[in-house]
Design an enzyme around this catalytic site. Sequence first.
Site, PDB file in Angstrom:
ATOM      1  N   ASP A   1      -4.944  -7.719  -1.472  1.00 20.95           N
ATOM      2  CA  ASP A   1      -5.862  -6.793  -2.129  1.00 20.95           C
ATOM      3  C   ASP A   1      -6.746  -6.204  -1.038  1.00 20.95           C
ATOM      4  OD1 ASP A   1      -7.813  -5.431  -3.456  1.00 20.95           O
ATOM      5  OD2 ASP A   1      -8.094  -6.948  -5.018  1.00 20.95           O
TER       6      ASP A   1
ATOM      7  N   ASN B   1      -1.061   4.332   3.218  1.00 19.27           N
ATOM      8  CA  ASN B   1      -0.830   5.068   1.966  1.00 19.27           C
ATOM      9  C   ASN B   1      -1.651   4.603   0.774  1.00 19.27           C
ATOM     10  OD1 ASN B   1       0.972   6.437  -0.200  1.00 19.27           O
ATOM     11  ND2 ASN B   1       1.286   4.243  -0.588  1.00 19.27           N
TER      12      ASN B   1
ATOM     13  N   TYR C   1     -13.128  10.930  -5.155  1.00 14.88           N
ATOM     14  CA  TYR C   1     -11.730  10.928  -4.694  1.00 14.88           C
ATOM     15  C   TYR C   1     -11.503  12.042  -3.661  1.00 14.88           C
ATOM     16  CZ  TYR C   1      -6.682  11.322  -4.562  1.00 14.88           C
ATOM     17  OH  TYR C   1      -5.384  11.393  -4.117  1.00 14.88           O
TER      18      TYR C   1
ATOM     19  N   LYS D   1     -10.466  11.758   0.331  1.00 17.55           N
ATOM     20  CA  LYS D   1      -9.252  12.347   0.910  1.00 17.55           C
ATOM     21  C   LYS D   1      -9.594  13.319   2.051  1.00 17.55           C
ATOM     22  CE  LYS D   1      -6.634   9.792  -0.920  1.00 17.55           C
ATOM     23  NZ  LYS D   1      -5.565   9.038  -0.265  1.00 17.55           N
TER      24      LYS D   1
HETATM   25  N1  LIG Z   1       0.453  11.073  -7.008  1.00 24.14           N
HETATM   26  C1  LIG Z   1      -0.249  12.122  -6.634  1.00 24.14           C
HETATM   27  O1  LIG Z   1      -0.329  13.139  -7.336  1.00 24.14           O
HETATM   28  C2  LIG Z   1      -0.960  12.124  -5.283  1.00 24.14           C
HETATM   29  C3  LIG Z   1      -1.353  13.363  -4.749  1.00 24.14           C
HETATM   30  C4  LIG Z   1      -1.994  13.371  -3.528  1.00 24.14           C
HETATM   31  C5  LIG Z   1      -2.222  12.195  -2.836  1.00 24.14           C
HETATM   32  N2  LIG Z   1      -1.830  11.012  -3.370  1.00 24.14           N
HETATM   33  C6  LIG Z   1      -2.100   9.782  -2.610  1.00 24.14           C
HETATM   34  O2  LIG Z   1      -0.907   9.061  -2.438  1.00 24.14           O
HETATM   35  C7  LIG Z   1      -1.205   7.694  -2.208  1.00 24.14           C
HETATM   36  C8  LIG Z   1      -0.265   6.823  -3.032  1.00 24.14           C
HETATM   37  O3  LIG Z   1      -0.494   7.072  -4.397  1.00 24.14           O
HETATM   38  P1  LIG Z   1       0.678   7.181  -5.460  1.00 24.14           P
HETATM   39  O4  LIG Z   1       0.649   8.558  -6.010  1.00 24.14           O
HETATM   40  O5  LIG Z   1       1.938   6.659  -4.911  1.00 24.14           O
HETATM   41  O6  LIG Z   1       0.072   6.238  -6.600  1.00 24.14           O
HETATM   42  P2  LIG Z   1       0.575   4.824  -7.180  1.00 24.14           P
HETATM   43  O7  LIG Z   1       1.950   4.933  -7.671  1.00 24.14           O
HETATM   44  O8  LIG Z   1      -0.504   4.426  -8.139  1.00 24.14           O
HETATM   45  O9  LIG Z   1       0.552   3.862  -5.904  1.00 24.14           O
HETATM   46  C9  LIG Z   1      -0.650   3.337  -5.373  1.00 24.14           C
HETATM   47  C10 LIG Z   1      -0.328   2.140  -4.505  1.00 24.14           C
HETATM   48  O10 LIG Z   1      -1.560   1.611  -3.975  1.00 24.14           O
HETATM   49  C11 LIG Z   1      -1.571   0.189  -4.201  1.00 24.14           C
HETATM   50  N3  LIG Z   1      -2.949  -0.292  -4.398  1.00 24.14           N
HETATM   51  C12 LIG Z   1      -3.839   0.100  -5.333  1.00 24.14           C
HETATM   52  N4  LIG Z   1      -4.961  -0.639  -5.257  1.00 24.14           N
HETATM   53  C13 LIG Z   1      -4.760  -1.537  -4.253  1.00 24.14           C
HETATM   54  C14 LIG Z   1      -5.545  -2.588  -3.699  1.00 24.14           C
HETATM   55  N5  LIG Z   1      -6.770  -2.882  -4.177  1.00 24.14           N
HETATM   56  N6  LIG Z   1      -5.033  -3.314  -2.676  1.00 24.14           N
HETATM   57  C15 LIG Z   1      -3.792  -3.042  -2.195  1.00 24.14           C
HETATM   58  N7  LIG Z   1      -3.001  -2.055  -2.664  1.00 24.14           N
HETATM   59  C16 LIG Z   1      -3.478  -1.320  -3.696  1.00 24.14           C
HETATM   60  C17 LIG Z   1      -0.765  -0.009  -5.483  1.00 24.14           C
HETATM   61  O11 LIG Z   1      -0.206  -1.309  -5.514  1.00 24.14           O
HETATM   62  P3  LIG Z   1      -0.733  -2.533  -6.425  1.00 24.14           P
HETATM   63  O12 LIG Z   1      -1.275  -1.954  -7.697  1.00 24.14           O
HETATM   64  O13 LIG Z   1       0.484  -3.371  -6.601  1.00 24.14           O
HETATM   65  O14 LIG Z   1      -1.787  -3.167  -5.578  1.00 24.14           O
HETATM   66  C18 LIG Z   1       0.342   1.031  -5.302  1.00 24.14           C
HETATM   67  O15 LIG Z   1       1.396   0.473  -4.549  1.00 24.14           O
HETATM   68  C19 LIG Z   1      -2.688   7.525  -2.530  1.00 24.14           C
HETATM   69  O16 LIG Z   1      -3.424   7.440  -1.330  1.00 24.14           O
HETATM   70  C20 LIG Z   1      -3.038   8.798  -3.272  1.00 24.14           C
HETATM   71  O17 LIG Z   1      -4.391   9.168  -3.100  1.00 24.14           O
HETATM   72  C21 LIG Z   1      -1.192  10.934  -4.589  1.00 24.14           C
END
Ligand SMILES: NC(=O)c1ccc[n+]([C@@H]2O[C@H](COP(=O)([O-])OP(=O)(O)OC[C@H]3O[C@@H](n4cnc5c(N)ncnc54)[C@H](OP(=O)(O)O)[C@@H]3O)[C@@H](O)[C@H]2O)c1
Length: 271
Positions: free
Chosen positions: A64, A96, A161, A165
């Site tokens: 975590d 990430n 947020y 970023k």
């Molecule tokens: N999806 C979009 O539209 C979008 C757009 C722009 C940027 N992003 C960025 O892309 C990145 C990945 O997001 P995603 O879209 O792939 O979302 P996601 O599917 O929700 O993945 C987020 C990941 O972060 C991990 N995480 C969350 N809280 C955590 C904690 N306290 N400790 C360790 N790991 C943690 C989660 O794993 P666990 O829950 O298993 O810990 C999960 O593997 C983020 O930085 C996000 O800001 C996403």
Amino acid sequence: MTNLGGRTALITGASSGIGREFARQLHSLGCNLVVTARRMERLIELKQELERFRPDSVECVAADLTKRSSNGDNLLGLEELVSRLEKIPIDIFINNAGVGSFGPFEKIPSEYENNIILLNIYATTMLAQFVINKMKASRQGMYLCVSSIAGFQPLPFMATYSASKAFNLFQTLALRYELRGYNISVTALCPGPTETEFFGVAQLAAQPPDLRRAEVQDVVNESIRAMLKNKAVVAPGWKGKLMVLVVRFLPLSITTTFSGRFLGKCLPKSG
Ligand SMILES: NC(=O)c1ccc[n+]([C@@H]2O[C@H](COP(=O)([O-])OP(=O)(O)OC[C@H]3O[C@@H](n4cnc5c(N)ncnc54)[C@H](OP(=O)(O)O)[C@@H]3O)[C@@H](O)[C@H]2O)c1
């Protein structure tokens, strides 16, 4: 694409979405992986899926990243994760893991805004420092930090947020300058809305806009190509590139007002 055989990639947030897809695609290019997230069962599933193609190539670490040290719950804290990684050579780092929130600032539970700061800012910084030290010592590596299209401008109702970023984007671009001459590629990934668990997980004090989302496979494929070419910023897809172009050339006051009007329409009437 280039064969990355024998390189080790560390990926945070690999249990879903963009992180998991980086794991799949980097593994298919020959990388060994160290994957981390809180949900160990998801990491084990990923390990089983990938090791069918190459045994002993994926190491899972449940951690975590919002905690400094373990609470005795089988999850490592940030400091313990760093000690665990001490002896592992890391050639590629995908920084990430991240979370978001949406709604009027004062209505989002402060605990959640705090988590954004701890995960998106504090943990990404501590891990980047640790890994970049290693890469500098070996004078090679690839560092990719996941920012967002939201990093280019203030987003009303996603205030913390989008600020987190912007932090990721600016920090990464500054590091890119510092690391020139060390044979380390440094790339900021700035995706637009992408189909992952992000919107389901985000703390929502209002419904986010129902935008068409990019496919995670396309986002990651373009990002890996950009990382291999040592591009400074990658905004995957034509929509992403267009959005970046618009926000770079219009004054912030205009883009903030436009985003505020657009996102404000999604708030509940009483909000
Ligand atoms: N999806 C979009 O539209 C979008 C757009 C722009 C940027 N992003 C960025 O892309 C990145 C990945 O997001 P995603 O879209 O792939 O979302 P996601 O599917 O929700 O993945 C987020 C990941 O972060 C991990 N995480 C969350 N809280 C955590 C904690 N306290 N400790 C360790 N790991 C943690 C989660 O794993 P666990 O829950 O298993 O810990 C999960 O593997 C983020 O930085 C996000 O800001 C996403």
